[in-house]
Enzyme design. Structure first.
Site, short mmCIF file in Angstrom:
data_model
loop_
_atom_site.label_atom_id
_atom_site.label_comp_id
_atom_site.label_asym_id
_atom_site.label_seq_id
_atom_site.Cartn_x
_atom_site.Cartn_y
_atom_site.Cartn_z
N LYS A 49 1.05 -1.17 -0.02
CA LYS A 49 0.63 -0.13 0.45
C LYS A 49 1.19 1.41 0.12
O LYS A 49 1.72 1.80 0.46
CB LYS A 49 -1.11 0.12 1.45
CG LYS A 49 0.03 0.27 2.45
CD LYS A 49 -0.78 -0.25 3.26
CE LYS A 49 -0.69 -0.24 4.84
NZ LYS A 49 -1.10 -0.74 6.18
N ARG A 143 -10.84 0.39 14.32
CA ARG A 143 -10.84 1.66 13.20
C ARG A 143 -12.43 0.96 12.37
O ARG A 143 -13.48 1.67 12.42
CB ARG A 143 -9.15 0.77 12.58
CG ARG A 143 -9.21 1.91 11.10
CD ARG A 143 -7.50 2.11 11.56
NE ARG A 143 -7.23 1.03 10.69
CZ ARG A 143 -5.88 0.19 10.18
NH1 ARG A 143 -5.11 1.84 10.24
NH2 ARG A 143 -5.66 -1.09 9.76
N HIS A 172 -6.51 -6.66 13.31
CA HIS A 172 -5.52 -6.33 13.26
C HIS A 172 -5.04 -5.73 14.56
O HIS A 172 -5.66 -5.28 14.88
CB HIS A 172 -5.75 -5.36 11.97
CG HIS A 172 -4.77 -4.34 11.83
ND1 HIS A 172 -3.62 -4.85 11.43
CD2 HIS A 172 -4.21 -2.87 12.12
CE1 HIS A 172 -2.45 -4.00 11.07
NE2 HIS A 172 -3.44 -2.66 11.21
N ARG A 227 0.90 -10.49 7.36
CA ARG A 227 0.40 -9.63 6.85
C ARG A 227 1.99 -8.65 6.66
O ARG A 227 1.96 -8.18 7.93
CB ARG A 227 -0.98 -8.65 6.32
CG ARG A 227 -2.13 -9.39 6.51
CD ARG A 227 -3.11 -8.36 6.71
NE ARG A 227 -3.52 -8.38 8.15
CZ ARG A 227 -3.74 -8.14 9.22
NH1 ARG A 227 -5.07 -9.03 9.25
NH2 ARG A 227 -3.96 -7.80 9.97
N TYR A 271 15.02 30.08 7.75
CA TYR A 271 13.88 30.86 8.24
C TYR A 271 13.64 31.31 9.58
O TYR A 271 14.03 30.59 10.77
CB TYR A 271 12.01 30.25 8.20
CG TYR A 271 12.71 30.02 6.33
CD1 TYR A 271 12.02 31.74 5.82
CD2 TYR A 271 12.12 29.32 5.36
CE1 TYR A 271 11.81 32.19 3.97
CE2 TYR A 271 12.30 29.44 4.03
CZ TYR A 271 11.80 30.78 3.27
OH TYR A 271 11.95 30.56 2.69
N CYS A 318 13.45 24.14 4.78
CA CYS A 318 13.13 24.90 4.39
C CYS A 318 12.22 24.28 2.60
O CYS A 318 12.34 22.52 3.19
CB CYS A 318 14.17 26.00 3.17
SG CYS A 318 14.59 26.98 4.59
N ASP A 320 12.98 23.93 -0.30
CA ASP A 320 13.85 22.73 -1.11
C ASP A 320 15.29 22.69 -0.77
O ASP A 320 16.66 22.50 -0.96
CB ASP A 320 13.95 23.87 -2.23
CG ASP A 320 12.54 24.52 -2.75
OD1 ASP A 320 11.32 22.88 -2.38
OD2 ASP A 320 12.16 25.66 -2.90
C1 PLP Z 1 -0.45 -1.96 7.03
C2 PLP Z 1 -1.15 -2.80 7.52
C3 PLP Z 1 0.23 -4.11 7.64
C4 PLP Z 1 1.30 -4.14 7.79
O1 PLP Z 1 1.41 -3.37 8.87
P1 PLP Z 1 2.89 -3.81 9.47
O2 PLP Z 1 3.46 -2.48 10.61
O3 PLP Z 1 3.57 -2.83 7.80
O4 PLP Z 1 3.17 -5.10 9.01
C5 PLP Z 1 -1.19 -5.41 8.10
N1 PLP Z 1 -2.61 -4.65 8.57
C6 PLP Z 1 -2.54 -4.13 7.82
C7 PLP Z 1 -4.82 -4.37 7.69
C8 PLP Z 1 -2.54 -2.39 7.37
O5 PLP Z 1 -3.43 -1.81 7.21
#
Ligand code: PLP
Length: 380
Positions: A49, A143, A172, A227, A271, A318, A320
């Site tokens: 992603k 979430r 998750h 994942r 700045y 800054c 750039d």
């Molecule tokens: C981004 C994500 C992951 C991967 O998480 P990492 O900490 O980068 O390994 C796994 N599951 C879901 C739902 C995520 O959004």
């Protein structure tokens, strides 16, 4: 500039750009093999992603495919369509909570949908086209996802729809990379209770992100998938993970010194005049700034590596440019010159984790935050 750079506009732009993100494909292969060993029998899902956490899907995905990764995951449908455009024929799970009218796009591009609510399940049943579904349960991340007590019901609904194939049941973690493991343990228990309630056939289960793969190997090894994102790119998200893993950073953000001078006591830099010389000090100006994605929170806080040494950022970052305090004109910083390479993060400079700590953010946010102005250049 090489001949190919003259012919290929993208290569020409990369060659002309002083700030560049080097993508170490060998480090990626190393991390993948290492993480697969940790995962045991669970299959590694390649999380790509946000343009592969900012690394560039065009570099990352072909390597993962060549290494035999068979399932990818992205955040939303446009990211998945981009993978199809670059030739990905493997399975793609989309993590998004789909709005009910989004489902035809999943069918059209052969994408696997996250069933994040009863409404999504209803839309999947009503779609009437073949659809592969991963049922998402919220065990404490707070979430998206079904509440644990809704899952059995929704599974029954989906099982009754002949065109819907349930190919996953997942959750998750909220705290998998933290030293206190108690909340993650309650999430594992909740997930196991849900899995016990849904009856047969039990879909493939998956719950581990990078943190859980390392922190709770017993809870994740026997599952269908892990994942993994962050550790694949070699960017641990916490101190605990950094200590326990042997991954190599895939990205190195480099730029060049474009100006050097000595300032006198009382003179200021950048700045807002937030940095003032207390003694004669050599200052290097780098061609990188928040327009490239360097966090402005590194102003007067971060460090950058040049020639194997670290130098503190002087004054505000800054859009750039970013200035460094090279120290006394007769000190070690005296050897720094215009044209020198400067490592913003990665080998030869601070780690992404260190830079993120200094900026008050997490390591993932650094590569993810790089803008389109920074070419991603593959190196072996
Ligand atoms: C981004 C994500 C992951 C991967 O998480 P990492 O900490 O980068 O390994 C796994 N599951 C879901 C739902 C995520 O959004």
């Amino acid at each position: 500039m090489t001949d190919t750079a003259l012919l290929d506009p993208q290569a020409a732009r990369a060659a002309a750009s002083l700030a560049r993100a080097e993508i170490d494909l060998d480090a990626l292969r190393h991390n993948l093999r290492y993480l697969r060993r940790l995962a045991g029998n669970a299959e590694l899902m390649g999380i790509v992603k946000a343009n592969a956490y900012g690394h560039g899907v065009e570099h990352i995905v072909p390597v993962l495919r060549a290494e035999g990764v068979r399932v990818f995951a992205v955040a939303n449908v446009p990211e998945a369509v981009r993978l199809r455009e670059i030739g990905v024929t493997e399975r793609i799970l989309v993590f998004a909570a789909p709005l009910p009218d989004a489902l035809p796009a999943y069918a059209a591009h052969d994408l696997e949908v996250t069933v994040s609510s009863r409404a999504v399940a209803t839309a999947a049943v009503a779609l009437g086209q073949p659809l592969r579904a991963h049922v998402k349960v919220d065990t404490g991340m707070g979430r998206i996802g079904l509440q644990p007590d809704e899952v059995a019901d929704v599974m029954a609904m989906l099982r009754a729809a002949p065109h819907v194939e349930i190919v996953g049941l997942w959750t998750h973690f909220a705290t998998a990379d933290e030293p206190d493991t108690s909340f993650a343990e309650t999430q594992i228990e909740s997930f196991e209770r849900v899995a016990a309630e849904v009856g047969e056939p039990l879909p493939p289960l998956h719950l581990a992100n990078s943190g859980a793969l390392v922190g709770f190997p017993d809870a994740v090894r026997g599952r269908a998938f892990v994942r993994v994102g962050g550790l694949l790119y070699g960017i641990p998200s916490s101190e605990v993970l950094a200590e326990r893993t042997e991954v190599r950073p895939v990205m190195r953000l480099v730029t060049r010194v474009v100006h050097v001078k000595t300032v006198q006591p009382g003179e200021t830099v950048s700045y807002g005049r937030t940095w003032t010389a207390e003694a004669p000090t050599r200052i290097a100006t780098l061609a990188v700034g928040y327009g490239d994605g360097l966090p402005r929170g590194l102003s007067n806080r971060g460090e950058v590596g040049i020639g194997g040494r670290r130098y503190p950022i002087a004054g505000r970052v800054c859009m750039d440019f970013t200035m460094l305090d090279l120290g006394a004109p007769d000190g070690p910083g005296a050897s720094v010159n215009v044209g020198d390479e400067a490592v913003v993060f990665g080998p030869g400079g601070p780690s992404a984790f260190e830079a993120a700590e200094a900026a008050g953010t997490i390591s993932y946010a650094l590569p993810c935050g790089l803008t389109a102005r920074v070419p991603r250049v593959a190196v072996e």
